[in-house]
Design a protein around this motif. Structure first.
Motif, PDB file in Angstrom:
ATOM      1  N   THR A 323       0.847  -1.197   0.000  1.00 55.12           N
ATOM      2  CA  THR A 323       0.000   0.000   0.000  1.00 55.12           C
ATOM      3  C   THR A 323       0.874   1.236   0.000  1.00 55.12           C
ATOM      4  O   THR A 323       1.789   1.367   0.824  1.00 55.12           O
ATOM      5  CB  THR A 323      -0.921   0.022   1.222  1.00 55.12           C
ATOM      6  OG1 THR A 323      -1.717  -1.171   1.226  1.00 55.12           O
ATOM      7  CG2 THR A 323      -1.839   1.237   1.177  1.00 55.12           C
ATOM      8  N   LEU A 324       0.613   2.157  -0.935  1.00 59.18           N
ATOM      9  CA  LEU A 324       1.372   3.397  -1.028  1.00 59.18           C
ATOM     10  C   LEU A 324       0.853   4.402  -0.006  1.00 59.18           C
ATOM     11  O   LEU A 324      -0.237   4.258   0.554  1.00 59.18           O
ATOM     12  CB  LEU A 324       1.257   3.976  -2.431  1.00 59.18           C
ATOM     13  CG  LEU A 324       1.629   3.050  -3.591  1.00 59.18           C
ATOM     14  CD1 LEU A 324       1.548   3.809  -4.917  1.00 59.18           C
ATOM     15  CD2 LEU A 324       3.015   2.479  -3.394  1.00 59.18           C
ATOM     16  N   GLU A 325       1.631   5.457   0.224  1.00 56.73           N
ATOM     17  CA  GLU A 325       1.234   6.500   1.168  1.00 56.73           C
ATOM     18  C   GLU A 325      -0.067   7.159   0.743  1.00 56.73           C
ATOM     19  O   GLU A 325      -0.852   7.620   1.579  1.00 56.73           O
ATOM     20  CB  GLU A 325       2.344   7.549   1.283  1.00 56.73           C
ATOM     21  CG  GLU A 325       3.621   7.030   1.944  1.00 56.73           C
ATOM     22  CD  GLU A 325       4.700   8.097   1.993  1.00 56.73           C
ATOM     23  OE1 GLU A 325       4.418   9.250   1.570  1.00 56.73           O
ATOM     24  OE2 GLU A 325       5.810   7.799   2.460  1.00 56.73           O
ATOM     25  N   SER A 326      -0.313   7.200  -0.569  1.00 56.01           N
ATOM     26  CA  SER A 326      -1.534   7.829  -1.091  1.00 56.01           C
ATOM     27  C   SER A 326      -2.754   6.925  -0.947  1.00 56.01           C
ATOM     28  O   SER A 326      -3.869   7.343  -1.240  1.00 56.01           O
ATOM     29  CB  SER A 326      -1.332   8.191  -2.566  1.00 56.01           C
ATOM     30  OG  SER A 326      -0.929   7.048  -3.298  1.00 56.01           O
ATOM     31  N   GLY A 327      -2.533   5.690  -0.515  1.00 53.81           N
ATOM     32  CA  GLY A 327      -3.639   4.770  -0.286  1.00 53.81           C
ATOM     33  C   GLY A 327      -3.842   3.741  -1.381  1.00 53.81           C
ATOM     34  O   GLY A 327      -4.566   2.760  -1.183  1.00 53.81           O
ATOM     35  N   GLU A 329      -3.301   0.560  -3.650  1.00 59.00           N
ATOM     36  CA  GLU A 329      -2.690  -0.750  -3.436  1.00 59.00           C
ATOM     37  C   GLU A 329      -2.038  -1.215  -4.726  1.00 59.00           C
ATOM     38  O   GLU A 329      -2.669  -1.240  -5.779  1.00 59.00           O
ATOM     39  CB  GLU A 329      -3.728  -1.777  -2.986  1.00 59.00           C
ATOM     40  CG  GLU A 329      -3.112  -3.141  -2.681  1.00 59.00           C
ATOM     41  CD  GLU A 329      -4.141  -4.183  -2.261  1.00 59.00           C
ATOM     42  OE1 GLU A 329      -4.129  -4.569  -1.078  1.00 59.00           O
ATOM     43  OE2 GLU A 329      -4.944  -4.594  -3.127  1.00 59.00           O
ATOM     44  N   VAL A 356       4.975   9.720  -5.912  1.00 62.29           N
ATOM     45  CA  VAL A 356       4.330   8.404  -6.004  1.00 62.29           C
ATOM     46  C   VAL A 356       5.373   7.330  -6.324  1.00 62.29           C
ATOM     47  O   VAL A 356       5.371   6.248  -5.732  1.00 62.29           O
ATOM     48  CB  VAL A 356       3.221   8.415  -7.072  1.00 62.29           C
ATOM     49  CG1 VAL A 356       2.672   7.012  -7.279  1.00 62.29           C
ATOM     50  CG2 VAL A 356       2.100   9.360  -6.663  1.00 62.29           C
ATOM     51  N   SER A 359       7.294   6.691  -3.260  1.00 62.98           N
ATOM     52  CA  SER A 359       6.491   5.921  -2.313  1.00 62.98           C
ATOM     53  C   SER A 359       6.459   4.451  -2.705  1.00 62.98           C
ATOM     54  O   SER A 359       6.541   3.560  -1.846  1.00 62.98           O
ATOM     55  CB  SER A 359       5.065   6.477  -2.258  1.00 62.98           C
ATOM     56  OG  SER A 359       4.249   5.694  -1.419  1.00 62.98           O
ATOM     57  N   SER A 363       7.899   1.567  -0.375  1.00 67.93           N
ATOM     58  CA  SER A 363       6.996   0.515   0.093  1.00 67.93           C
ATOM     59  C   SER A 363       7.523  -0.870  -0.257  1.00 67.93           C
ATOM     60  O   SER A 363       7.482  -1.787   0.564  1.00 67.93           O
ATOM     61  CB  SER A 363       5.600   0.715  -0.516  1.00 67.93           C
ATOM     62  OG  SER A 363       5.028   1.926  -0.078  1.00 67.93           O
ATOM     63  N   SER A 366      10.464  -1.582   1.943  1.00 68.29           N
ATOM     64  CA  SER A 366      10.038  -1.987   3.285  1.00 68.29           C
ATOM     65  C   SER A 366       9.562  -3.434   3.300  1.00 68.29           C
ATOM     66  O   SER A 366       9.873  -4.194   4.228  1.00 68.29           O
ATOM     67  CB  SER A 366       8.922  -1.056   3.771  1.00 68.29           C
ATOM     68  OG  SER A 366       8.434  -1.473   5.032  1.00 68.29           O
TER      69      SER A 366
END
Length: 600
Positions: A323-327, A329, A356, A359, A363, A366
Motif C-alpha cells: 500500500t502506497l502512502e496515497s492509499g 494498493e 508516487v 512511495s 513501500s 520496506s
C-alpha cells in the motif's frame, strides 16, 4: 598334486565368496548412501533437520563402500577376465563418491548446519550475513571436489562392464555435469556477498528506477533515485531524489567519452540525468549517475542498481500487495499500468508523480527488508528480471565489476562473441512524452553463416504506435508528444541497432528506403545535407561503440502506424554460431525471431 589343486580351488572359492560378500556390502552401502544423499539435498536450506548429523551418517556409508572395494583380494580379482572391469568400475565409483562426500559435502554440511532460507532472509531491515562467511569457503571446497569427481567419472572405463554398472556410472557423470557448473558459479559469487552487504564496512548504493513510459536504450528515464546504505547487513533508505533535483543541463559534461560518443548520442546524454540511460552500456550509465549524485549531494556511491516497474511487478509476486502512502494498493497485476499510465492520468504535477514513484520504491523496499514473502519466490522472480535485462548492477570496485560483467546483470551486450554473437536493438524516446507506454515492437535477426570467415547479419525491427486517437483525447497533455512535427497521438523515437563485435555496417533502411547517414546526431552540427531524417532535424548517423558498429535513425509514426527499420552487417571477430538479441526492456514483451540460413 590333488591336494595342491584342492587347496587352490578352496582359495579361489574363498576369494570369490570374499569378493562377492564385499561387493554386496559395497552395493548396500552405496544404495543407503544414495537414499541419505537425497534426504540431505531435501534438508539443505530448510529447518527440517541437521545437515551435520545427516552428513555424519552419509559419510559412514560411503566410507564403508570404499573400504569394501579397496582390499588386496578385490584388487587381485580385478585382473580376472570379464569380472575384472566390472569390479574396477565399482571400486572407482565407491572411491569417487566417498571423496566427493568427505571433501565436498562435508564442509557444506558443517557450514550450513542450522541454516535455512528463512534464517538468512531480511528481517526488520537486516540480513544475517555471518553465515555467508562460513558458506563461501565451503562452497569452494565443494566445487573442487565436484570438479575432481567429474574428471574421475569421465575416466572410468565402462566398455566391458555390464549395463547396470555402466548405467550407474553414466548417471553419476550426468548428475555431476548438471550440478557442478551451478556450484562453480555459486562458489565464484559467494565471497563477494559478505563485503557487498557491509560486512567489511558500510556501502552506499544508488537504486535507480527506470520509467519505461519514456523509453531509453537500457529501459527508461531514470526519474527516481534512492540511496541505500548497507552496514553489517542492516539496510536503510537514507536519501531520495528525482530528476528535478539535478542540474538540467549541467553546464559542462560531468564525464566525457571518446570515440563516436558525441556523434552517436550528442551532448545531452551526459548533461541531463534523464538521458544517462540513452546508452545500453550500463557501466557508462552507472558512472554518470555516480558522478551526478556526487556533484549534487557530495557522496560517491559504491554501486548502482537499476530496475523498472515491470521488475517491480515481479517482486510483488513474491512480497504480495503493498500500500502506497496515497492509499493505492499495488499488486503484481496492476503495478505496471498504474506506475506507467495511471499516475499520469491521476496527477498532473511532476513532483507529485515523483513522490508516487518514491512511495512505491519505499513501500517495496520496506516489504523486502522486513522479510515479507517466501525467499524461494524471490529467487524465482530474479530469473525473468535478469533474462529480460530489467535488473542491472554496477560496482565501483574493480574485482566486483569484473564479476558482474561476466553475467547479464552487468551489461546489456557482451564484450566479445565468445559465448554468443549478439546484436542490440534499442529505442530512445524523442518526443519528450510518456508515449512509450503505447509503443510495441518486434525484432528479427537473420544470419548467413555458411561462408567461413564471412558471416552476414540482418537485423529488423518494426515499431508500432498502438494508441487510439479517441483514447488520446482523454489523456493528459503531459503524456502526449511535446516536441513539434509529431502527429497527434503519434510518437518519435531514435532506433539504435548494434552489430556484432568486429563487424561492419553495410547498410540500413527505413520502410525499405535506403538510409543516408549524416555525420552528427545534432542537426546544427551535421554537414550531410541529404542525410535521412534531416528534414525533421533528426539526421541518421552511424559509428562505432565498444567494438561494435552502430546505426541510429529517427522514426516517426501516427496512431496505429508501424515503421520498420533494418540494418545489415558483415563479418565479426571470432563469431559464435549461437545467436542472441539484446533489446530495450519495454512495457510489454518484444517478440524476437532468430533464423540462421541452412547451408547446403
Amino acid at each position: 598334486m590333488l591336494i595342491s589343486l584342492g587347496v587352490v580351488l578352496v582359495a579361489v572359492i574363498l576369494a570369490a565368496v570374499w569378493v562377492g560378500t564385499r561387493a554386496l556390502i559395497a552395493k548396500n552401502a552405496l544404495e543407503d548412501a544414495q537414499t541419505e544423499l537425497q534426504e540431505f539435498r531435501s534438508v539443505v536450506g530448510t529447518s527440517d533437520g541437521s545437515t551435520a548429523a545427516l552428513y555424519s551418517s552419509l559419510q559412514k556409508k560411503t566410507t564403508e563402500a570404499a573400504d569394501a572395494t579397496g582390499d588386496p583380494v578385490w584388487a587381485a580379482a580385478e585382473k580376472v577376465p570379464w569380472i575384472g572391469p566390472n569390479l574396477a568400475a565399482v571400486r572407482k565409483v565407491a572411491s569417487l563418491v566417498d571423496g566427493l562426500v568427505s571433501d565436498g559435502v562435508g564442509p557444506v554440511a558443517k557450514a550450513a548446519d542450522g541454516l535455512s532460507l528463512d534464517s538468512i532472509k531480511p528481517k526488520d531491515g537486516r540480513i544475517e550475513i555471518a553465515p555467508l562467511q562460513k558458506l563461501a569457503p565451503a562452497l569452494a571446497e565443494l566445487d573442487t571436489a565436484m570438479t575432481r569427481a567429474r574428471t574421475e567419472a569421465a575416466a572410468i572405463d565402462t566398455e566391458k562392464t555390464v549395463s547396470q554398472i555402466s548405467g550407474a556410472v553414466a548417471q553419476i557423470d550426468g548428475l555431476l555435469s548438471q550440478y557442478q557448473p551451478t556450484v562453480a558459479e555459486a562458489s565464484k559469487v559467494m565471497p563477494y556477498l559478505f563485503p557487498a552487504l557491509g560486512g567489511e564496512g558500510a556501502r552506499h548504493y544508488l537504486l535507480m528506477f527506470q520509467n519505461n513510459a519514456e523509453e531509453r536504450a537500457s529501459g527508461g528515464n531514470p526519474a527516481s533515485m534512492v540511496l541505500l546504505t548497507v552496514d553489517k547487513g542492516a539496510i536503510e533508505m537514507t536519501a531520495h531524489a528525482s530528476s528535478l533535483d539535478f542540474d538540467h543541463p549541467y553546464p559542462t559534461e560531468p564525464l566525457t567519452f571518446g570515440g563516436d560518443w558525441d556523434k552517436l548520442y550528442g551532448p545531452y546524454t551526459s548533461t541531463y540525468v534523464t538521458n544517462i540511460t540513452f546508452t545500453p552500456d550500463f557501466p557508462t550509465t552507472a558512472r554518470l549517475a555516480q558522478k551526478m549524485w556526487d556533484i549534487e549531494f557530495g557522496q560517491k556511491v559504491d554501486g548502482v542498481i537499476s530496475f523498472d516497474p515491470v521488475a517491480l511487478s515481479y517482486l510483488l509476486k513474491a512480497t504480495g500487495p503493498i500500500t502506497l502512502e496515497s492509499g493505492e494498493e499495488l499488486t503484481a497485476e496492476n503495478a505496471v499500468d498504474f506506475l506507467l499510465a495511471g499516475v499520469y492520468a491521476r496527477y498532473d504535477d511532476p513532483r507529485v508523480q515523483d513522490a508516487v514513484f518514491a512511495s512505491a520504491a519505499a513501500s517495496i523496499f520496506s516489504a523486502v527488508t522486513s522479510g515479507q514473502g517466501d525467499p524461494k519466490a524471490y529467487l524465482e522472480q530474479l530469473a525473468p528480471m535478469i533474462d529480460q535485462q530489467r535488473l542491472k548492477i554496477w560496482s565501483s570496485r574493480k574485482d566486483e565489476e569484473e564479476l558482474l560483467l561476466s553475467y547479464p546483470v552487468g551489461n546489456m551486450l557482451p564484450a566479445d562473441n565468445s559465448k554468443s554473437t549478439a546484436v542490440g536493438v534499442y529505442y530512445n524516446d524523442d518526443s519528450t512524452s510518456k508515449m512509450s507506454y503505447y509503443m510495441n515492437a518486434t525484432i528479427d535477426l537473420s544470419a548467413d553463416l555458411c561462408t567461413p570467415g564471412k558471416p552476414a547479419y540482418r537485423v529488423t525491427t518494426a515499431v508500432t504506435d498502438t494508441l487510439d486517437p479517441g483514447t488520446a483525447l482523454g489523456l493528459p497533455r503531459y503524456v502526449l508528444a511535446y516536441q513539434p512535427r509529431i502527429p497527434f497521438a503519434g510518437d518519435r523515437q531514435w532506433v539504435n541497432i548494434y552489430g556484432p563485435v568486429g563487424s561492419k555496417l553495410t547498410g540500413a533502411t527505413v520502410d525499405g528506403e535506403a538510409v543516408t547517414f549524416g555525420d552528427n546526431l545534432l542537426n546544427a552540427a551535421n554537414t550531410v545535407w541529404n542525410a535521412t531524417g534531416v528534414d525533421d532535424r533528426r539526421p541518421a548517423v552511424s559509428g562505432r561503440m565498444h567494438g561494435r558498429p552502430v546505426a541510429v535513425v529517427s522514426v516517426k509514426m501516427g496512431p496505429g502506424e508501424t515503421v520498420e527499420v533494418a540494418a545489415t552487417f558483415a563479418g565479426a571477430d571470432d563469431p559464435s554460431d549461437q545467436l542472441r538479441v539484446s533489446h530495450t526492456p519495454k512495457v510489454r514483451d518484444v517478440p524476437v525471431t532468430i533464423n540462421a540460413k541452412e547451408c547446403g
